[in-house]
Scaffold this motif. Structure first.
Motif, PDB file in Angstrom:
ATOM      1  N   TRP A 102       0.456  -1.572  -0.317  1.00 18.71           N
ATOM      2  CA  TRP A 102       0.112   0.270   0.413  1.00 18.71           C
ATOM      3  C   TRP A 102       0.598   1.715   0.033  1.00 18.71           C
ATOM      4  CZ3 TRP A 102      -5.040   0.634  -0.070  1.00 18.71           C
ATOM      5  CH2 TRP A 102      -5.841  -0.658   0.412  1.00 18.71           C
TER       6      TRP A 102
ATOM      7  N   ARG B 224       0.973   5.656   0.070  1.00 21.37           N
ATOM      8  CA  ARG B 224       0.305   6.306   1.073  1.00 21.37           C
ATOM      9  C   ARG B 224       0.572   7.976  -0.281  1.00 21.37           C
ATOM     10  NH1 ARG B 224      -0.290   8.658   6.438  1.00 21.37           N
ATOM     11  NH2 ARG B 224       1.689  10.615   5.765  1.00 21.37           N
ATOM     12  N   THR B 225      -0.181   8.236  -0.679  1.00 21.46           N
ATOM     13  CA  THR B 225       0.055   9.623  -1.897  1.00 21.46           C
ATOM     14  C   THR B 225       1.025  10.323  -1.344  1.00 21.46           C
ATOM     15  OG1 THR B 225      -2.260   9.536  -3.000  1.00 21.46           O
ATOM     16  CG2 THR B 225      -0.425  11.158  -2.886  1.00 21.46           C
TER      17      THR B 225
ATOM     18  N   ASP C 150      -2.241  12.499   2.628  1.00 24.42           N
ATOM     19  CA  ASP C 150      -1.990  11.744   3.386  1.00 24.42           C
ATOM     20  C   ASP C 150      -2.657  11.167   4.109  1.00 24.42           C
ATOM     21  OD1 ASP C 150      -3.245  13.582   4.551  1.00 24.42           O
ATOM     22  OD2 ASP C 150      -2.741  13.982   6.496  1.00 24.42           O
ATOM     23  N   ARG C 151      -4.472  10.770   2.999  1.00 25.91           N
ATOM     24  CA  ARG C 151      -5.096  10.626   3.297  1.00 25.91           C
ATOM     25  C   ARG C 151      -5.849   9.361   2.172  1.00 25.91           C
ATOM     26  NH1 ARG C 151      -7.775  10.379   7.871  1.00 25.91           N
ATOM     27  NH2 ARG C 151      -7.476  12.239   9.301  1.00 25.91           N
TER      28      ARG C 151
ATOM     29  N   TRP D   4      -4.752   6.053   0.022  1.00 29.10           N
ATOM     30  CA  TRP D   4      -4.245   5.229  -0.224  1.00 29.10           C
ATOM     31  C   TRP D   4      -4.334   4.506  -2.164  1.00 29.10           C
ATOM     32  CZ3 TRP D   4      -0.404   3.123   4.025  1.00 29.10           C
ATOM     33  CH2 TRP D   4      -0.804   4.212   4.662  1.00 29.10           C
TER      34      TRP D   4
END
Length: 288
Positions: A43, A45-46, A106-107, A109
């Motif tokens: 995964w 996260r941006t 930060d939210r 993915w």
């Protein structure tokens, strides 16, 4: 006292009847939508994906999996794989409900499978811009806006802030111009208001007005583009007789020359485009 509804739930519900509804998976208190990708190998996260220098690595991996053979369509593939669902969530949600998901790097993915590439993006948290008279205005995740202009502006600012690191990293690695990259975002945000309107038989002009407002706000927030998309009426006596032409070519034809230009391509002749769109009316199975 009745419980205040979660703002994003209305967006999920409004998109349910659509034939084409590429929403991200949502993981936020009070709303869970989409299956996500529980078997992803990794995964990303941006913000961390960019900070850790993963964008060039993932671009090359995705390009190898796609076998496109040309840099330009491979760049579009990367944008489509990562940003399509977030753009749809904001654009379609704003049009259908006057609620706009506020994206944050930060939210957001991205799941990755080594054998097939990116899966459906996942958004954690659900901050949502709403109007003052919205029933969900009292919800803790709601950000109340005075009017539609403020709502659209806030949505655009969050989109640009979330997407800029990815787009800048892609530009630096591939040397594809920022106007081409942001042009895809601008075009897609317009189409994801127009497409629901067409499918539901609503006023395409009103959907396009709101799409133009979002496009203006994206540019004001820092997106750059060479040309804007344009509305393309092709059969005025039919509720789905309006489509649009992209401002920026997606370059799919370079990766698949036999397919030729897309229906919405700015390089395609309008007469040929009109004939193709008329065929959509005669045979709805052909339409997107």
């Amino acid at each position: 006292m009745p419980e205040v509804p979660v703002p994003l739930q209305a967006v999920v519900d409004a998109c349910a009847p659509l034939k084409f509804s590429p929403l991200p998976a949502l993981r936020a208190p009070g709303v869970t939508a989409g299956a996500g990708d529980p078997v992803a190998d990794q995964w990303f996260r941006t913000d961390l994906m960019v900070a850790d220098g993963e964008v060039p690595v993932l671009f090359e991996r995705l390009t190898a999996l796609g076998g496109r053979g040309h840099r330009l369509p491979a760049v579009t593939d990367f944008l489509r794989a990562t940003l399509r669902e977030p753009v749809f969530l904001v654009s379609a949600g704003t049009y259908l409900t006057r609620r706009a998901a506020l994206l944050d790097a930060d939210r957001l993915w991205f799941p990755w499978r080594s054998e097939s590439g990116f899966g459906t993006p996942t958004l954690t948290g659900g901050r949502t811009a709403v109007l003052a008279d919205d029933p969900a205005a009292g919800h803790p995740s709601a950000v109340v806006c005075a009017d539609e202009d403020e709502l659209v502006r806030l949505a655009a600012e969050h989109m640009v802030a979330a997407f800029t690191p990815v787009i800048d990293a892609l530009h630096a690695h591939t040397r594809v111009g920022l106007r081409t990259l942001w042009g895809w975002v601008l075009d897609t945000s317009h189409f994801y208001m127009l497409n629901p309107a067409r499918f539901l038989g609503r006023d395409a002009g009103e959907a396009w007005r709101l799409a133009r407002a979002l496009g203006d706000a994206l540019i004001e927030a820092g997106a750059v583009t060479r040309a804007r998309p344009r509305l393309f009426p092709f059969r005025e006596d039919h509720p789905r007789g309006t489509w649009a032409v992209r401002g920026t070519c997606c370059f799919d034809y370079k990766g698949d020359p036999e397919h030729g230009f897309c229906t919405t391509c700015p390089l395609k002749c309008d007469d040929d485009r009109r004939d193709e769109l008329q065929e959509w009316i005669r045979n709805p199975a052909l339409a997107p």
